[in-house]
Design a protein around this motif. Structure first.
Motif, short mmCIF file in Angstrom:
data_model
loop_
_atom_site.label_atom_id
_atom_site.label_comp_id
_atom_site.label_asym_id
_atom_site.label_seq_id
_atom_site.Cartn_x
_atom_site.Cartn_y
_atom_site.Cartn_z
N ALA B 250 0.82 -1.21 0.00
CA ALA B 250 0.00 0.00 0.00
C ALA B 250 0.86 1.26 0.00
CB ALA B 250 -0.93 0.00 1.22
N VAL B 251 2.01 1.22 0.70
CA VAL B 251 2.93 2.37 0.67
C VAL B 251 3.30 2.68 -0.78
CG1 VAL B 251 5.24 3.22 1.29
CG2 VAL B 251 3.89 1.95 2.98
N ASN B 252 3.62 1.63 -1.52
CA ASN B 252 4.03 1.83 -2.91
C ASN B 252 2.89 2.31 -3.81
OD1 ASN B 252 6.99 1.22 -3.33
ND2 ASN B 252 6.34 -0.48 -2.01
N VAL B 282 5.94 13.15 3.72
CA VAL B 282 5.88 12.30 4.90
C VAL B 282 7.23 12.30 5.62
CG1 VAL B 282 5.39 9.99 5.80
CG2 VAL B 282 4.09 10.89 3.85
N LEU B 283 8.26 11.79 4.96
CA LEU B 283 9.56 11.68 5.63
C LEU B 283 10.09 13.06 6.04
CD1 LEU B 283 9.11 8.95 4.20
CD2 LEU B 283 11.56 8.87 3.74
N ASN B 295 14.68 1.19 -1.57
CA ASN B 295 14.32 0.00 -2.36
C ASN B 295 12.84 -0.35 -2.22
OD1 ASN B 295 17.03 -0.27 -3.11
ND2 ASN B 295 17.47 -1.33 -1.18
N LYS B 296 12.02 0.67 -2.35
CA LYS B 296 10.57 0.51 -2.29
C LYS B 296 10.09 -0.01 -0.94
CE LYS B 296 9.63 0.25 -7.16
NZ LYS B 296 8.84 -0.36 -8.21
N LYS B 297 10.87 0.21 0.07
CA LYS B 297 10.47 -0.26 1.39
C LYS B 297 10.54 0.87 2.41
CE LYS B 297 10.71 -4.45 4.00
NZ LYS B 297 11.47 -5.43 4.67
N LEU B 298 9.50 1.01 3.17
CA LEU B 298 9.46 2.06 4.19
C LEU B 298 9.94 1.49 5.53
CD1 LEU B 298 8.43 5.03 4.83
CD2 LEU B 298 6.33 3.92 5.63
N PHE B 299 10.86 2.20 6.15
CA PHE B 299 11.33 1.80 7.48
C PHE B 299 10.95 2.89 8.49
CE2 PHE B 299 14.22 -0.16 4.45
CZ PHE B 299 14.34 -1.46 4.93
N ILE B 300 10.46 2.45 9.62
CA ILE B 300 10.19 3.41 10.70
C ILE B 300 11.00 2.97 11.91
CG2 ILE B 300 8.46 4.44 12.22
CD1 ILE B 300 6.36 3.86 10.10
N ASN B 313 -2.02 9.64 9.11
CA ASN B 313 -3.06 10.46 8.49
C ASN B 313 -2.87 10.58 6.98
OD1 ASN B 313 -4.38 11.15 10.91
ND2 ASN B 313 -3.05 12.91 11.27
N VAL B 314 -1.61 10.68 6.55
CA VAL B 314 -1.35 10.86 5.12
C VAL B 314 -1.60 9.57 4.35
CG1 VAL B 314 0.41 11.43 3.40
CG2 VAL B 314 0.28 12.76 5.49
N MET B 315 -1.27 8.43 4.97
CA MET B 315 -1.39 7.15 4.25
C MET B 315 -2.19 6.13 5.08
SD MET B 315 2.38 6.80 2.51
CE MET B 315 3.28 6.45 4.02
N PRO B 316 -3.48 6.41 5.29
CA PRO B 316 -4.25 5.52 6.18
C PRO B 316 -4.42 4.10 5.65
CG PRO B 316 -5.70 7.13 5.12
CD PRO B 316 -4.28 7.53 4.80
N ARG B 317 -4.23 3.90 4.35
CA ARG B 317 -4.37 2.53 3.84
C ARG B 317 -3.07 1.75 4.02
NH1 ARG B 317 -8.06 1.90 -1.46
NH2 ARG B 317 -8.08 -0.18 -0.56
N ALA B 318 -1.97 2.44 4.28
CA ALA B 318 -0.67 1.77 4.38
C ALA B 318 -0.17 1.64 5.81
CB ALA B 318 0.37 2.52 3.55
N LEU B 319 -0.50 2.60 6.65
CA LEU B 319 0.04 2.62 8.00
C LEU B 319 -1.09 2.56 9.03
CD1 LEU B 319 2.72 5.45 7.58
CD2 LEU B 319 3.00 2.99 7.29
N LYS B 320 -0.88 1.72 10.04
CA LYS B 320 -1.90 1.56 11.08
C LYS B 320 -1.24 1.77 12.44
CE LYS B 320 -4.58 -0.43 7.89
NZ LYS B 320 -5.60 0.35 7.19
N ILE B 321 -2.04 2.25 13.37
CA ILE B 321 -1.56 2.37 14.74
C ILE B 321 -1.08 1.00 15.23
CG2 ILE B 321 -3.07 4.31 15.29
CD1 ILE B 321 -4.91 2.20 16.73
N GLY B 322 -0.26 1.00 16.28
CA GLY B 322 0.23 -0.27 16.82
C GLY B 322 -0.87 -1.08 17.47
N LYS B 323 -0.50 -2.23 17.99
CA LYS B 323 -1.50 -3.11 18.60
C LYS B 323 -1.48 -3.06 20.12
CE LYS B 323 -2.98 -6.26 15.28
NZ LYS B 323 -3.34 -7.61 14.90
N ASP B 324 -0.37 -2.59 20.70
CA ASP B 324 -0.28 -2.49 22.16
C ASP B 324 -0.80 -1.10 22.55
OD1 ASP B 324 0.28 -2.71 24.81
OD2 ASP B 324 2.47 -2.50 24.59
N THR B 325 -2.11 -1.01 22.60
CA THR B 325 -2.71 0.32 22.75
C THR B 325 -3.21 0.59 24.16
OG1 THR B 325 -4.83 -0.58 22.06
CG2 THR B 325 -3.47 0.41 20.34
#
Lengths: 382, 441
Positions: B250-252, B282-283, B295-300, B313-325
């Motif tokens: 989705a990032v791509n 974004v970055l 190389n077409k890969k996003l690192f955080i 907010n910019v890429m809601p289809r690619a990035l999601k909040i964590g699971k330990d909420t």
């Protein structure tokens, strides 16, 4: 108009009394698609101004049409909202924090009929009943306070200033062409029961004259100690006053230079009115935000110290607001909130590009935090 | 035929934005015609008089309302605000025109059935004028007379299962964003928590026992749509401790400017900002610069992420909040009266939001804070002002929370530390004679 009793018996107030039951359970109100997919939403998209789709992991979709609402609303208008909800949304709807109304449907083919219905409804005076918009990089609805419709300390009207402002900013309510969302808020006195102090643009009613003292009646109408205690700056003290007819009465004395015109004394004591036709008016603030996005939340800054109340449409106020919105729209980068833009270009440039006059009133002199706002640097722009 | 001429207000009927004047006029007309045959319990022409008194304010540039005495319902110290007109002879219909606050449901979801019950009641026993909603969040019923207060309360509680909201030195009706009910960003179920807290603290909401007003607000994520960080004494803001979840495909799609993946969920569609540029938008805007795209890969680098929400907010289809909420708790926000505005200050960086144990971690913090504020707070002193007066360290002490660097933006810039005696080895009682054996007078 005969009194019709519910069954409440004033002689026995505790008889069959129900209390402490809180609000209704929200589960009773969710549309089925919301109840089913709660906590399992994948993403959303603003399809066009005022229309959103939220897509669930299940593949279910909910389409939301957002319309502007007046916070001041009659039961007749609410009944019309109910009629629309019944017709299109199986009787479900919600309100947003910013007084918008959201109609939700569970499939795309229901969106156009809903939109057409909403857009077709107008008041006899010509205004739209349900303008669609208020999403994304635009102006959303103004949150505001009571004003002259129902409050005892306002320095201006709330509903009227909001109507005048939204008419001027209406294109930006129905479009998404600003650099980021622009949130306008309105509070009709400095007590700010609508907390406007962190808004992109804040309209604030402000008094500039200390209370008048109705000495002859003050002690009869008021508890003097309560009036004294109500003052946040300790500007009020007890006094004895000799009236024109020679009688001495208990009253209060106000140290005018300490008064910040909040009206808290008037709340406690109706013999201390402070409203004034020329003393009262509008302060404009700008550059605040509550979101943690990119930059941290920040307070709005006073950018116009005073504008007179110009009923019924406050043209000087809406002109100044338009100047700010236009300069921001032209100058800010994508995603940049008004306050972030002002900080990037510098507040000295902000006044220049917004064509607002900087006056000495805009330099903070209130207590400790004032120092933090003065420039302790040689870095500035000419 | 309108009862009062309203030349000023008439000018607010034109223009596109919904006109409250037109709405009030239609309401006045509906009451005058009374096609439903309502046995109005307050003056039938009260809305005409409301328009009349408002017009007079437009003429004078001054309000015509007085704050009004002690009115309310038996056993409650809040929920009703007395209001009287200062021109009762000109406008008898609004001579007594009190406000009732009704606790709104979580997320402000409604059914038309419920709202019709409410409008029917308010047409019958009140003016039919409301605020949907007041600034704090309540449904506000605007304008009735003293004898109707108990009757309205009776119908609300007996027939609608509905209680009043807060006013005065009480817990004010808590409010929330819509949370996980319809938002993928929400880190906890705000609707469930606000409903629980409102019911858990009904006594505090209805019976004034506090130094001043107290507000809870619940934001599901750091976007803060309900503005809790600016306007609630205790602000509960959703957050997470683990990693942002990335869908690289989705990032791509975003990078390729796929039409189904508009930046910022389509919020910028109204202007041509050029093609989406991940590096720049974004970055480059990431406040901690903790992201890279290679190389077409996003690192955080999540350890250095401050969860500002921008990339999500910019890429809601690619990035999601964590699971330990869970949520962060911030304390002391308020509008400027008196010592200036305060933003909420971070008290608890992360706390679990657990409905299974009745949110006990959260209520413990709340009750510790209240115990301190009720003991030490002066009359009309908000929590934020007490924190300023007695110090943030005191807040940590009364809540039993250990100081961590997350509590400050930067450490203090003065060394004037008020050490407590038990913090200094040996205490403060010393033998001056012993000292003088080595140090002559």
């Amino acid at each position: 108009m005969a009194f019709i009793s519910t069954g409440y018996n004033p002689a026995k107030p505790m008889e069959n009394r129900i209390s402490d039951i809180g609000p209704k359970d929200y589960n009773e109100f969710y549309p089925p698609v919301i109840a089913k997919n709660k906590g399992k939403w994948s993403h959303h998209e603003i399809l066009e101004p005022g229309v959103l789709v939220h897509v669930a992991d299940s593949g279910d979709e909910v389409y939301t049409v957002r319309v502007g609402g007046c916070r001041l609303m009659s039961t007749t208008h609410i009944n019309e909202i109910c009629e629309i909800a019944d017709k299109h949304c199986d009787g479900h709807l919600r309100f947003t924090t910013r007084n918008n109304i959201e109609f939700m449907v569970d499939s795309k083919d229901k969106v156009e009929p809903l939109k057409n219905d909403l857009a077709s409804r107008k008041f006899p005076g010509g205004s739209l009943k349900f303008p669609i918009g208020g999403t994304g990089a635009g102006v959303t609805n103004i949150v505001h306070t009571q004003g002259w419709i129902h409050c005892h300390t306002p320095a201006t009207d709330a509903s009227g200033t909001v109507k005048a402002t939204m008419d001027v900013l209406f294109d930006d309510f129905q479009q998404m062409k600003l650099p980021a969302q622009l949130r306008v808020s309105m509070a009709c006195c400095l007590n700010m029961c609508g907390a406007v102090h962190c808004s992109d643009i804040a309209i604030l009613g402000y008094h500039r004259k200390p209370p008048m003292l109705d000495h002859e009646y003050l002690d009869k109408f008021c508890e003097i100690p309560l009036a004294i205690a109500a003052c946040p700056t300790a500007a009020i003290k007890p006094s004895k006053i000799k009236l024109a007819n020679g009688t001495e009465v208990k009253s209060v004395e106000v140290k005018n230079e300490r008064c910040m015109y909040c009206g808290n004394c008037y709340t406690m004591c109706p013999s201390m009115p402070l409203a004034d036709t020329v003393g009262d008016g509008i302060v404009l603030m700008a550059g605040g935000k509550v979101s943690n996005r990119i930059s941290v939340p920040k307070f709005s800054k006073v950018v116009v110290a005073f504008l007179p109340n110009e009923m019924p449409r406050w043209p000087s106020m809406t002109k100044a607001i338009s100047q700010m919105v236009n300069a921001y729209s032209n100058g800010a980068n994508k995603y940049e909130r008004l306050g972030d833009w002002a900080e990037r270009i510098g507040w000295e440039k902000f006044f220049e590009v917004c064509e607002l006059e900087f006056t000495h009133h805009l330099i903070d002199d209130f207590r400790q935090q004032a120092y933090m706002s003065w420039r302790q640097s040689t870095q500035f722009k000419f | 035929m309108a009862k009062h001429e309203t030349p000023f207000l008439d000018q607010l009927e034109s223009g596109p934005w919904p006109s409250f004047v037109s709405d009030l006029k239609q309401q006045a007309e509906v009451r005058a015609k009374n096609e439903e045959g309502v046995e109005f319990q307050i003056p039938q022409d009260c809305v005409d008089d409301l328009l009349g008194v408002l017009e007079l304010s437009y003429k004078h540039g001054r309000t015509h309302w007085k704050h009004g005495g002690i009115v309310g319902v038996f056993g409650y110290g809040g929920g009703v605000i007395g209001r009287y007109c200062d021109q009762p002879e000109m406008f008898p219909g609004v001579q007594h025109f009190h406000t009732m606050r009704v606790a709104q449901p979580a997320g402000k979801y409604y059914t038309s059935d419920y709202l019709r019950q409410l409008t029917k009641l308010w047409d019958f026993r009140g003016s039919g004028v409301t605020n949907m909603h007041g600034a704090t969040g309540d449904i506000v019923l605007l304008g009735t007379t003293t004898p109707q207060l108990e009757e309205v309360f009776w119908t609300l509680t007996h027939d609608m299962g509905q209680d009043l909201g807060g006013s005065g030195s009480n817990l004010r009706t808590p409010a929330d964003c819509l949370g996980s009910s319809r938002c993928e960003y929400s880190c906890y179920d705000t609707n469930a928590l606000v409903h629980f807290m409102t019911n858990e603290y009904q006594d505090e909401l209805h019976r004034p026992a506090f130094p001043y007003k107290f507000k809870f607000k619940f934001d599901g994520c750091p976007n803060c749509c309900v503005a809790s960080i600016a306007r609630s004494d205790m602000s509960f803001i959703g957050t997470w401790r683990d990693n942002i979840r990335i869908d690289q495909d989705a990032v791509n799609k975003y990078v390729e400017n796929d039409a189904a993946y508009p930046s910022n969920a389509g919020a910028h569609k109204g202007r041509d900002w050029g093609p989406f540029d991940l590096e720049k938008e974004v970055l480059g805007l990431c406040p901690t610069k903790c992201m890279k795209f290679e190389n077409k890969k996003l690192f955080i680098d999540d350890a250095n992420c401050t969860r500002c929400m921008h990339c999500i907010n910019v890429m809601p289809r690619a990035l999601k909040i964590g699971k330990d909420t869970g949520c962060s708790i911030l304390c002391g926000a308020k509008a400027p009266i008196l010592d200036g505005a305060q933003m909420g200050s971070l008290l608890v960086p992360f706390i679990e939001v657990n409905p299974d144990n009745d949110y006990e971690a959260l209520t413990e913090v709340v009750e510790n804070v209240w115990d301190w504020w009720m003991e030490e707070g002066k009359n009309r002193e908000r929590l934020g002002e007490l924190i300023m007066r007695q110090g943030f360290q005191k807040l940590l002490e009364v809540t039993g929370i250990k100081a961590v660097p997350q509590h400050v933006q930067y450490p203090r810039t003065n060394p004037y530390i008020f050490w407590k005696e038990d913090e200094v080895e040996g205490g403060w009682e010393r033998d001056v004679d012993e000292y003088r054996k080595h140090h002559l007078r």
